[in-house]
Design an enzyme around this catalytic site. Structure first.
Site, PDB file in Angstrom:
ATOM      1  N   ASP A  10       0.853  -1.190   0.000  1.00  0.00           N
ATOM      2  CA  ASP A  10       0.000   0.000   0.000  1.00  0.00           C
ATOM      3  C   ASP A  10       0.887   1.238   0.000  1.00  0.00           C
ATOM      4  OD1 ASP A  10      -2.060   1.789   0.216  1.00  0.00           O
ATOM      5  OD2 ASP A  10      -2.609   1.269   2.269  1.00  0.00           O
ATOM      6  N   ASP A  63      -3.111   2.401  -6.119  1.00  0.00           N
ATOM      7  CA  ASP A  63      -2.025   2.502  -5.145  1.00  0.00           C
ATOM      8  C   ASP A  63      -1.939   1.300  -4.206  1.00  0.00           C
ATOM      9  OD1 ASP A  63      -4.417   3.065  -3.913  1.00  0.00           O
ATOM     10  OD2 ASP A  63      -3.625   4.657  -2.639  1.00  0.00           O
ATOM     11  N   GLU A  64      -2.593   0.199  -4.558  1.00  0.00           N
ATOM     12  CA  GLU A  64      -2.549  -1.003  -3.731  1.00  0.00           C
ATOM     13  C   GLU A  64      -2.370  -2.241  -4.609  1.00  0.00           C
ATOM     14  OE1 GLU A  64      -5.564  -1.346  -0.455  1.00  0.00           O
ATOM     15  OE2 GLU A  64      -6.448   0.347  -1.522  1.00  0.00           O
TER      16      GLU A  64
END
Length: 419
Positions: free
Chosen positions: A12, A114-115
Site C-alpha cells: 500500500d 495505489d494497492e
C-alpha cells in the site's frame, strides 16, 4: 484450495497521490517536498473547490480528512498547499511499482491504483523468508521509485490488507491467523474491512464494539440482523477469506464516464434525473465489464450559456451497482444544480479497485445480492440481444434515450484500454 500455507503480501503506497506528486516535483527541480508541509491533492487550486483526494502527514495534524471539501480544509489550515490531481502521473507510478513487484512473484494483482497483492507462496526459495523479502522490496521501492509503502504479510488477502493498515508510514507488519487475537481483535470494529459508517452503529446497538466482539458473536444472530453482510464481516473478523491473487492483466483504467449534449434545454429535475439514469446505465455496465468497483462519483453540468460546474462524492465502500450509482448521481445533481437550463450532463466514477476482493457484499442493505443478480442478468441480456433488450419503464413515452452511449462490447472494446 488450501490457503493455510499461502504467503500473501499487500503493498500500500503511503499517501499515494501526494507522494507521487511530491516525488515528481523533486525530480524536476522543486526544492519543496510536499510531504513535509500541510498539503493536499484535490479540487481546483484556483477556485478552491472540490474535495481532498490525498493529504500529507502534516495536514493530518489539522484534522484534514480525505473526502472533505477543499473549502473546509482551508478553514482548518489557511496556509494549506493545494495541488490538482494528475491521473496520468499516478498510472505511470503505479505501473512502475507493478514492474518492480513482478520481479518477486508471477502473481501480482493491482487492487487499486495505489494497492497491490503479491502471492509470495514458494518464492522464499528464491528471495528468502517473507519478512526479509518484504524489507528488500520496501527499501527498493524507496530507493528506486522515491516513495514509501506499507507492506502487510499473511496467509490471505484480507489479513494482509489489514496488516498493512497498522502503524504508518514506511512499515511492515504481519498478521497471521495465530496473531489475530492479539493484533486485530482489540481494534475498534469499524477498523475491520467492510464495516462502514452505517454498519458500525448497528453493531454497537448489538453490543459489538471491537473486532474481537464481532468474531465471538453468533453468526446466526448476525445474519438475523445484517443478512449476508453480517456473515461476511463475521468471517473477516475471524480471518476467513480465500480469494486468489490473480495476475495483472493490463494497465488499470483510471475512471469510467459518460456524458451527453442534449438537443433541448433541460429545465426540470425529473428530466435531468432520467438523463442521468441513461448515462449511469452505460457507466455501470462498463464498470462491471472491467471487473471494477468505484468510490468516487462525479456529476458534470453545463448550462445553455456554456457555464459548467461539477460535484463529487467519495463513498466509503466501492460499488458497481447501477441503482446505487444512480442514487448518488441524483443526490449530487440536486445539491449542485442552481436551476439554470442545462445543455450537457455527465457522470463519472473513479478511484477504482478490483471487485474480486469484496464480491460477496458491498453494502449493508439486505437487497444488495438481489441488485447484483439483477444487474448481471440485465448485462447478459443486453450483450446477447442488444442494448434495447431491457429498458426502464420510466423511459416509456419520455422521448428520451433509455441508454446513452455504447454498451455493447463491440461498441467500446477498443476504448477499454485507454479509458
Amino acid at each position: 484450495m488450501n490457503t493455510d500455507h499461502r504467503t500473501i503480501m499487500h503493498i500500500d503506497v503511503n499517501s499515494a497521490f501526494l507522494s507521487w506528486e511530491a516525488v515528481y516535483r523533486l525530480q524536476h527541480g522543486d526544492s519543496l517536498d510536499l510531504r513535509t508541509v500541510p498539503s493536499v491533492v484535490g479540487g481546483d487550486p484556483v477556485i478552491r473547490r472540490g474535495i481532498v483526494l490525498a493529504k500529507s502527514v502534516p495536514a493530518k495534524k489539522y484534522k484534514i480528512k480525505t473526502g472533505e471539501s477543499i473549502f473546509s480544509a482551508l478553514q482548518k489550515c489557511p496556509s494549506l498547499i493545494i495541488v490538482p490531481p494528475r491521473y496520468d502521473l499516478y498510472i505511470q507510478c503505479s505501473n512502475n511499482l507493478i514492474k518492480l513487484l513482478e520481479e518477486y512473484s508471477p502473481a501480482v494483482q493491482r487492487y487499486s491504483v495505489d494497492e497491490c497483492f503479491l502471492d509470495y507462496t514458494n518464492m522464499e526459495y528464491h528471495f528468502g523468508p517473507p519478512l526479509s523479502a518484504a524489507h528488500t522490496i520496501k527499501e527498493r521501492i524507496k530507493k528506486e521509485l522515491g516513495f514509501t509503502v506499507n507492506i502487510g504479510i499473511s496467509s490471505n488477502k484480507l489479513l494482509a490488507k489489514m496488516a498493512s493498515d497498522f502503524q504508518k508510514p514506511d512499515k511492515i507488519h504481519t498478521l497471521y491467523l495465530h496473531e489475530i487475537e492479539e493484533k486485530m481483535w482489540p481494534l475498534p470494529v469499524e477498523d475491520l474491512f467492510m464495516v462502514g459508517r452505517s454498519t458500525a452503529p448497528k453493531l454497537h446497538k448489538l453490543g459489538i464494539y471491537t473486532i474481537g466482539d464481532l468474531a465471538k458473536a453468533n453468526p446466526k444472530f448476525l445474519y438475523q440482523h445484517l443478512k449476508s453482510h453480517g456473515t461476511l464481516i463475521w468471517n473477516f473478523a475471524n480471518g476467513i477469506e480465500n480469494s486468489p491473487v490473480t495476475r495483472e492483466k493490463s494497465a488499470p483504467i483510471k475512471s469510467i464516464g459518460n456524458s451527453t449534449t442534449i438537443s433541448f434545454d433541460v429545465t426540470d429535475q425529473r428530466t435531468a434525473h432520467l438523463i442521468l439514469l441513461s448515462l449511469v446505465e452505460t457507466v455501470a455496465m462498463r464498470l462491471r465489464n472491467e471487473e471494477c468497483c468505484g468510490k468516487l462519483i462525479s456529476v458534470y453540468i453545463k448550462t445553455n450559456d456554456f457555464r459548467h460546474y461539477s460535484h463529487q462524492k467519495k463513498l466509503e465502500i466501492p460499488t458497481d451497482c447501477t441503482n446505487h450509482i444512480f442514487k448518488y448521481a441524483c443526490e449530487l445533481f440536486d445539491e449542485a444544480w442552481k436551476g439554470e437550463p442545462i445543455r450537457q450532463l455527465g457522470v463519472r466514477i473513479s478511484d477504482l479497485c478490483s471487485n474480486q476482493f469484496c464480491q460477496l457484499s458491498l453494502f449493508d442493505s439486505s437487497d444488495t445480492q438481489k441488485q447484483k443478480a439483477v444487474d448481471k442478468s440485465i448485462d447478459q441480456l443486453r450483450m446477447r440481444y442488444g442494448s434495447m433488450a431491457v429498458i426502464r419503464a420510466s423511459f416509456l413515452h419520455s422521448r428520451l434515450k433509455p441508454i446513452t452511449g455504447g454498451i455493447l462490447e463491440e461498441d467500446y472494446a477498443s476504448m477499454s484500454s485507454i479509458l
